[in-house]
Design an enzyme around this catalytic site. Structure first.
Site, mmCIF file in Angstrom:
data_model
loop_
_atom_site.group_PDB
_atom_site.id
_atom_site.type_symbol
_atom_site.label_atom_id
_atom_site.label_comp_id
_atom_site.label_asym_id
_atom_site.label_seq_id
_atom_site.Cartn_x
_atom_site.Cartn_y
_atom_site.Cartn_z
ATOM 1 C CE1 TYR A 50 -42.277 -31.426 60.336
ATOM 2 C CE2 TYR A 50 -42.785 -33.386 59.052
ATOM 3 C CZ TYR A 50 -42.856 -32.022 59.236
ATOM 4 O OH TYR A 50 -43.517 -31.251 58.323
ATOM 5 C CG ASN A 146 -36.810 -12.576 69.220
ATOM 6 O OD1 ASN A 146 -37.185 -11.419 69.020
ATOM 7 N ND2 ASN A 146 -36.303 -12.968 70.377
ATOM 8 C CB SER A 147 -39.851 -17.480 65.142
ATOM 9 O OG SER A 147 -41.217 -17.114 65.035
ATOM 10 C CB VAL A 149 -43.676 -18.297 61.978
ATOM 11 C CG1 VAL A 149 -45.191 -18.201 62.085
ATOM 12 C CG2 VAL A 149 -43.302 -19.536 61.179
ATOM 13 N NE ARG A 169 -35.194 -18.811 73.832
ATOM 14 C CZ ARG A 169 -34.694 -19.983 73.574
ATOM 15 N NH1 ARG A 169 -34.821 -20.953 74.463
ATOM 16 N NH2 ARG A 169 -34.076 -20.221 72.437
ATOM 17 N N GLY A 235 -46.351 -25.498 66.800
ATOM 18 C CA GLY A 235 -44.958 -25.915 66.932
ATOM 19 C C GLY A 235 -44.701 -26.324 68.367
ATOM 20 C CG PHE A 259 -51.918 -24.372 61.491
ATOM 21 C CD1 PHE A 259 -52.952 -24.095 60.599
ATOM 22 C CD2 PHE A 259 -50.602 -24.206 61.057
ATOM 23 C CE1 PHE A 259 -52.675 -23.655 59.312
ATOM 24 C CE2 PHE A 259 -50.323 -23.762 59.767
ATOM 25 C CZ PHE A 259 -51.357 -23.487 58.901
HETATM 26 N N1 LIG Z 1 -47.096 -26.328 61.844
HETATM 27 C C1 LIG Z 1 -46.559 -25.858 60.732
HETATM 28 O O1 LIG Z 1 -47.016 -26.146 59.610
HETATM 29 C C2 LIG Z 1 -45.371 -24.962 60.850
HETATM 30 C C3 LIG Z 1 -44.862 -24.313 59.726
HETATM 31 C C4 LIG Z 1 -43.772 -23.449 59.884
HETATM 32 C C5 LIG Z 1 -43.197 -23.301 61.144
HETATM 33 N N2 LIG Z 1 -43.709 -23.995 62.192
HETATM 34 C C6 LIG Z 1 -43.156 -23.859 63.533
HETATM 35 O O2 LIG Z 1 -43.102 -22.487 63.849
HETATM 36 C C7 LIG Z 1 -42.069 -22.278 64.778
HETATM 37 C C8 LIG Z 1 -41.227 -21.125 64.324
HETATM 38 O O3 LIG Z 1 -40.545 -21.498 63.132
HETATM 39 P P1 LIG Z 1 -39.475 -20.504 62.517
HETATM 40 O O4 LIG Z 1 -38.830 -21.175 61.376
HETATM 41 O O5 LIG Z 1 -40.129 -19.196 62.301
HETATM 42 O O6 LIG Z 1 -38.484 -20.414 63.757
HETATM 43 P P2 LIG Z 1 -37.090 -19.674 63.857
HETATM 44 O O7 LIG Z 1 -37.052 -18.504 62.952
HETATM 45 O O8 LIG Z 1 -36.018 -20.698 63.758
HETATM 46 O O9 LIG Z 1 -37.114 -19.084 65.336
HETATM 47 C C9 LIG Z 1 -37.337 -19.891 66.424
HETATM 48 C C10 LIG Z 1 -37.522 -18.946 67.621
HETATM 49 O O10 LIG Z 1 -38.025 -19.720 68.689
HETATM 50 C C11 LIG Z 1 -37.384 -19.376 69.859
HETATM 51 N N3 LIG Z 1 -37.148 -20.589 70.632
HETATM 52 C C12 LIG Z 1 -36.476 -21.682 70.272
HETATM 53 N N4 LIG Z 1 -36.538 -22.603 71.234
HETATM 54 C C13 LIG Z 1 -37.264 -22.062 72.241
HETATM 55 C C14 LIG Z 1 -37.671 -22.506 73.525
HETATM 56 N N5 LIG Z 1 -37.346 -23.720 73.978
HETATM 57 N N6 LIG Z 1 -38.399 -21.668 74.281
HETATM 58 C C15 LIG Z 1 -38.711 -20.446 73.848
HETATM 59 N N7 LIG Z 1 -38.358 -19.958 72.638
HETATM 60 C C16 LIG Z 1 -37.650 -20.779 71.852
HETATM 61 C C17 LIG Z 1 -36.090 -18.701 69.517
HETATM 62 O O11 LIG Z 1 -36.116 -17.619 70.379
HETATM 63 P P3 LIG Z 1 -34.887 -16.790 70.949
HETATM 64 O O12 LIG Z 1 -34.890 -15.572 70.096
HETATM 65 O O13 LIG Z 1 -35.264 -16.522 72.344
HETATM 66 O O14 LIG Z 1 -33.665 -17.659 70.800
HETATM 67 C C18 LIG Z 1 -36.254 -18.285 68.055
HETATM 68 O O15 LIG Z 1 -36.473 -16.918 67.927
HETATM 69 C C19 LIG Z 1 -41.331 -23.613 64.907
HETATM 70 O O16 LIG Z 1 -41.866 -24.291 66.015
HETATM 71 C C20 LIG Z 1 -41.732 -24.344 63.652
HETATM 72 O O17 LIG Z 1 -41.660 -25.740 63.803
HETATM 73 C C21 LIG Z 1 -44.778 -24.806 62.069
#
Ligand SMILES: NC(=O)c1ccc[n+]([C@@H]2O[C@H](COP(=O)([O-])OP(=O)(O)OC[C@H]3O[C@@H](n4cnc5c(N)ncnc54)[C@H](OP(=O)(O)O)[C@@H]3O)[C@@H](O)[C@H]2O)c1
Length: 322
Positions: A50, A146-147, A149, A169, A235, A259
């Site tokens: 983290y 697909n996430s 966010v 991907r 992220g 961010f």
């Molecule tokens: N900075 C901040 O304040 C903040 C706040 C919220 C979230 N985030 C970040 O935002 C991102 C998304 O969060 P989420 O909760 O929406 O995620 P999530 O719903 O768990 O989805 C993650 C997605 O990322 C893809 N993925 C995972 N590992 C990957 C890799 N090595 N290469 C390419 N694609 C990959 C997966 O794609 P597939 O469909 O291909 O499996 C999945 O669809 C995360 O990095 C999280 O840490 C940051």
């Protein structure tokens, strides 16, 4: 009470019985937690990847929803029985005492499971779009499409008349290859991304890229951004540091910045936070916002829940009241 804790740096999470928090004091609220998701950031806290330092022992859980059991003296605007989102970490527990100004009351029409996921990702999508000067007709490109966010980015962008290039991907099967539906384009990530994006966009500028993957994915995404545009890294799902050709910074004048939600919202007042979540709660009932839940486990099944989380589309939830 029960809580999922990490006792010290490097230790694995465990579920422990802790002393009950007791009645709420001045300005405090006693919350019985209901549901909480396992987010990428929770897994990063556990694996110590983290971005922010943690102090131990810690109770896990970036977000969740709970029900108010009792309010202390001086608390206004929150009543016993309300469902609330704690603004701060430490939500994987059965009960917690929270200062009233660190709680958001959720309207009754938002289902429990969607409310549990309302604190972090919708607000992140909101602020990612809000911090850029985007207007109707502009385009944004995002990877990890697909996430959760990314789903919220699409919903919020469409409300602003902003088009979205979605890079995954593995794009969903019903949207193969480059395809425009309304103001949405879906593309597969890979070496041809800049060429494919240019072909699909047909000259329309993309002033903003949202990168949650980092590593080499940053370079591919940045290559799709118009001169003078921004790349926002929020992220690092690849687990790698971002790579960006310096020629894109000098030759194309791109700006790269990071961010994170909590610092970004630090200047907000309780009133502006409440207004934002009221707006997001209104959207959370819409089908485009719905986040599928793949499984719900009691806190005692934490190891199984953690092993299941992060695979496939949808969220694993912890039921904190069982
Ligand atoms: N900075 C901040 O304040 C903040 C706040 C919220 C979230 N985030 C970040 O935002 C991102 C998304 O969060 P989420 O909760 O929406 O995620 P999530 O719903 O768990 O989805 C993650 C997605 O990322 C893809 N993925 C995972 N590992 C990957 C890799 N090595 N290469 C390419 N694609 C990959 C997966 O794609 P597939 O469909 O291909 O499996 C999945 O669809 C995360 O990095 C999280 O840490 C940051």
């Amino acid at each position: 009470m029960k809580a999922a804790i990490i006792a010290a740096a490097g230790q694995l999470p465990e579920v422990r019985h802790l002393p009950d928090p007791g009645p709420p004091g001045l300005g405090q609220v006693l919350v019985a937690m209901l549901l909480a998701p396992i987010n990428p950031a929770d897994r990063q806290v556990i694996t110590r990847s983290y971005a922010f330092p943690m102090s131990y022992p810690l109770i896990l859980g970036a977000e969740g929803v709970g029900r108010v059991m009792a309010v202390g003296p001086g608390v206004q605007g929150i009543a016993e029985g309300d469902r609330v989102l704690p603004l701060h970490r430490g939500n994987w527990c059965s009960h917690r005492l929270v200062p009233a100004d660190q709680l958001i009351v959720i309207p009754p029409d938002v289902p429990d499971d969607q409310a549990a996921m309302l604190r972090i990702n919708p607000a992140t999508a909101w602020r990612l779009l809000d911090q850029a000067w985007l207007g109707a007709g502009d385009w944004v490109i995002q990877n990890g499409a697909n996430s959760v966010v990314a789903r919220w980015v699409r919903l919020l962008a469409s409300q602003r008349g902003v088009g979205v290039v979605n890079v995954a991907r593995s794009p969903p099967a019903h949207r193969p290859g480059p395809q425009i539906s309304g103001a949405e384009i879906w593309l597969a990530d890979g070496p041809d991304l800049p060429t494919e994006a240019a072909r699909a966009l047909r000259g329309r500028p993309v002033p903003l890229a949202l990168d949650c993957i980092a590593g080499a994915a940053t370079a591919r995404l940045a290559n799709c951004v118009s001169p003078g545009g921004q790349v926002v890294i929020f992220g690092h799902l690849s687990g790698e540091d971002c790579v960006i050709p310096s020629g894109l910074l000098t030759g194309r004048g791109l700006t790269v910045r990071g961010f994170s939600l909590r610092p970004a919202e630090a200047p907000e007042t309780p009133a502006t936070m409440a207004a934002l979540y009221s707006r997001l709660a209104g959207l959370a009932c819409r089908p485009e916002a719905h986040t599928p839940v793949v499984a719900t486990y009691p806190l005692d099944a934490l190891s199984t829940a953690l092993a299941t989380a992060g695979s496939g589309v949808g969220r694993v939830l912890l039921a904190l009241d069982r």
